[in-house]
Each structure stands twice: as C-alpha cells, then as structure tokens.
Scaffold this active site. Structure first.
Site, PDB file in Angstrom:
ATOM      1  N   ASP A   2     -19.265  55.206 -33.827  1.00 38.17           N
ATOM      2  CA  ASP A   2     -18.283  54.199 -33.444  1.00 38.17           C
ATOM      3  C   ASP A   2     -17.101  54.830 -32.711  1.00 38.17           C
ATOM      4  OD1 ASP A   2     -17.245  51.695 -33.260  1.00 38.17           O
ATOM      5  OD2 ASP A   2     -16.458  51.623 -35.307  1.00 38.17           O
ATOM      6  N   ASN A  50     -25.365  44.109 -30.830  1.00 36.40           N
ATOM      7  CA  ASN A  50     -24.778  44.606 -29.575  1.00 36.40           C
ATOM      8  C   ASN A  50     -25.288  43.855 -28.337  1.00 36.40           C
ATOM      9  OD1 ASN A  50     -24.567  48.124 -30.590  1.00 36.40           O
ATOM     10  ND2 ASN A  50     -23.054  46.492 -30.739  1.00 36.40           N
TER      11      ASN A  50
HETATM   12  C1  FPP Z   1     -20.126  51.884 -30.854  1.00 37.42           C
HETATM   13  O1  FPP Z   1     -18.864  52.122 -30.281  1.00 37.42           O
HETATM   14  C2  FPP Z   1     -21.146  52.570 -30.070  1.00 37.42           C
HETATM   15  C3  FPP Z   1     -22.174  51.944 -29.429  1.00 37.42           C
HETATM   16  C4  FPP Z   1     -22.349  50.474 -29.486  1.00 37.42           C
HETATM   17  C5  FPP Z   1     -23.145  52.680 -28.594  1.00 37.42           C
HETATM   18  C6  FPP Z   1     -23.490  54.079 -28.994  1.00 37.42           C
HETATM   19  C7  FPP Z   1     -24.106  54.732 -27.805  1.00 37.42           C
HETATM   20  C8  FPP Z   1     -23.950  56.022 -27.419  1.00 37.42           C
HETATM   21  C9  FPP Z   1     -23.224  56.987 -28.232  1.00 37.42           C
HETATM   22  C10 FPP Z   1     -24.491  56.526 -26.116  1.00 37.42           C
HETATM   23  C11 FPP Z   1     -25.895  56.250 -25.804  1.00 37.42           C
HETATM   24  C12 FPP Z   1     -26.860  56.688 -26.845  1.00 37.42           C
HETATM   25  C13 FPP Z   1     -27.780  57.666 -26.689  1.00 37.42           C
HETATM   26  C14 FPP Z   1     -28.727  57.934 -27.813  1.00 37.42           C
HETATM   27  C15 FPP Z   1     -27.898  58.483 -25.482  1.00 37.42           C
HETATM   28  P1  FPP Z   1     -18.004  50.889 -29.749  1.00 37.42           P
HETATM   29  O2  FPP Z   1     -18.344  50.648 -28.340  1.00 37.42           O
HETATM   30  O3  FPP Z   1     -18.205  49.702 -30.647  1.00 37.42           O
HETATM   31  O4  FPP Z   1     -16.567  51.442 -29.889  1.00 37.42           O
HETATM   32  P2  FPP Z   1     -15.215  50.644 -30.215  1.00 37.42           P
HETATM   33  O5  FPP Z   1     -15.299  50.264 -31.663  1.00 37.42           O
HETATM   34  O6  FPP Z   1     -14.178  51.668 -29.964  1.00 37.42           O
HETATM   35  O7  FPP Z   1     -15.138  49.477 -29.284  1.00 37.42           O
END
Ligand code: FPP
Length: 238
Positions: A2, A50
């Site tokens: 996250d 998501n």
């Molecule tokens: C949550 O942070 C993260 C995600 C929804 C995506 C995770 C993806 C990656 C780390 C990159 C791609 C994956 C791979 C395996 C190459 P958020 O966007 O909800 O963060 P926030 O809470 O700060 O908005």
C-alpha cells in the site's frame, strides 16, 4: 503493497508513477526474499475491488504487470523461482493471462522460492469460489457434507497451496487486512510499516523478518504444551 498513490501525490505526480516506483520495489523485495531463503512470497498486486479505479490507473497497472512478467523471466528462471498467480484471473486482459500462464509453466520446476501474485484477488471471493465448487459437488453427490473440514478447505484454496501465512506485512501506515489471504492468515503474525510501498527497501524486509523471529507463536495453545518448539524444549531441560 500500500501507498503507491500517496507516494506519487506527495511528488505532485500522477498515481501511475507511484505504481511504476512500486514495481521497482517489487523487484528489490523479491530478490531480497530469495536471498534470505524465504520459501513463499505472496504479493497483493491487484485486488478484486481495484477494478473500480479509473481506467487509466487500471490500464497502467496492467501494463506494469505485463512488463514485469517480460522483464523478470530470465531472473526468475536463473534463481529457480516458481511464479504463480491467484485470484479471478479470468478478469485480466488476455495478454496478461497468457504471459502469466506461460511463465507459470516455464518456472514451475523452480524449487527455491514460490512467488505468488494475487491479481483480481479477494480473500472473501476466494472462499466463496471454493464454497460454491464444494456445494456443486455435494449437489452432484460427489462430496458428503461431513467430508468438509478445515483440511479440505486448505486443500482447495489456491492461496494455501504454498502453506499457511507466517508473516503478513502491510505498508503505507494502514493497519488493516483488506481482504488479503483471510483463511491462510488466521494465525499470521501481522507487521505494519509506515513506509509507503515504493520506499520499502531490503532493510525494511529484514526488519520485518527480525521482528517475526521475536514472536512467540502459540496457535491458541499455552507455551508448555508445545513440545515441538525448540526454545520450549530447551527450556524444559534446563
Ligand atoms: C496499493 O497502493 C497498490 C496497488 C493497488 C498496486 C500494487 C502494484 C504494484 C506495486 C506494481 C505492480 C505490481 C507488480 C507485481 C509488478 P494504492 O495505490 O492504494 O496507494 P494509496 O493508498 O497511497 O492510494
């Protein structure tokens, strides 16, 4: 994993930039986990929920994922890392699914570590899918209700194929499980890091593992009833 969005916002950049930096962190952490002898690492890369994000963000995540699968092929093979994916994978774009299948087939013999990507994944959804399949078997007379027990659910849950969860790490300063590995994490040690995922580095993983080593895992028992635990066995002979 996250905190990608906030990482980007703090820099005045669009959210996909945070995911790009997040993908770089994934590479570092996978490498470190492999170096440390972790046998199974499951990354929550995209939740079933998501899909409700704006199209541009979902598309950016799918392209990063595809890129990751292309770029990491060699390293996964060289390091004997078996890649697999769990979740409602049928919802993923066709090219991502095909790449995942191909890489899963190619890397399957990798015995040093299993890297599982949770994609279009939700812990409740995974359980619902298993319960529905069992109900169909019961209705068809192939399964008796009394045969349904914890061991059978374990055996049917894709996320539990790599074992129960020992340590669950969440970054981004939130202290929630957010529908991740609900069944397998029943006795997981929880570790919350205030770092945003793109800032999570090798040393942070090591700190989480060091913290895990200090935990006394009782699984509902009292210490003295655990002869299998080495510290307890040693204490008993002192
Ligand atoms: C949550 O942070 C993260 C995600 C929804 C995506 C995770 C993806 C990656 C780390 C990159 C791609 C994956 C791979 C395996 C190459 P958020 O966007 O909800 O963060 P926030 O809470 O700060 O908005």
């Amino acid at each position: 994993m996250d905190g990608n969005g906030r990482w980007a916002q703090l820099r005045g950049e669009p959210r996909p930039e945070g995911h790009r930096a997040g993908a770089a962190a994934v590479r570092k952490i996978v490498r470190e986990a492999r170096r440390r002898g972790i046998q199974a690492l499951t990354l929550f890369a995209f939740s079933e929920q998501n899909w409700q994000r704006p199209d541009f963000e979902v598309n950016a995540l799918m392209s990063l994922l595809l890129q990751f699968l292309v770029d990491e092929r060699k390293e996964l093979l060289e390091n004997q890392i078996a890649l697999r994916a769990i979740g409602r994978l049928e919802r993923l774009p066709r090219e991502v699914r095909e790449k995942l299948d191909e890489l899963a087939r190619e890397t399957a013999p990798g015995a040093r570590m299993t890297l599982t990507l949770a994609l279009s994944y939700g812990g409740r959804e995974e359980l619902v899918d298993v319960f529905r399949a069992m109900a169909e078997e019961v209705a068809a007379g192939r399964l008796a209700p009394e045969e349904i027990d914890e061991a059978l659910v374990d055996a049917r849950l894709p996320s539990v194929a790599v074992g129960q969860v020992d340590l669950l790490i969440r970054t981004g300063a939130e202290q929630r499980i957010s529908n991740f590995l609900l069944w397998g994490a029943a006795y997981a040690e929880l570790y919350f890091s205030s770092k945003l995922w793109p800032d999570f580095e090798e040393g942070d993983l090591v700190a989480a593992l060091d913290h895990y080593k200090t935990r006394d895992r009782r699984f509902g028992r009292v210490a003295d009833s655990r002869p299998m635990k080495t510290e307890v066995a040693k204490r008993g002979t002192e």
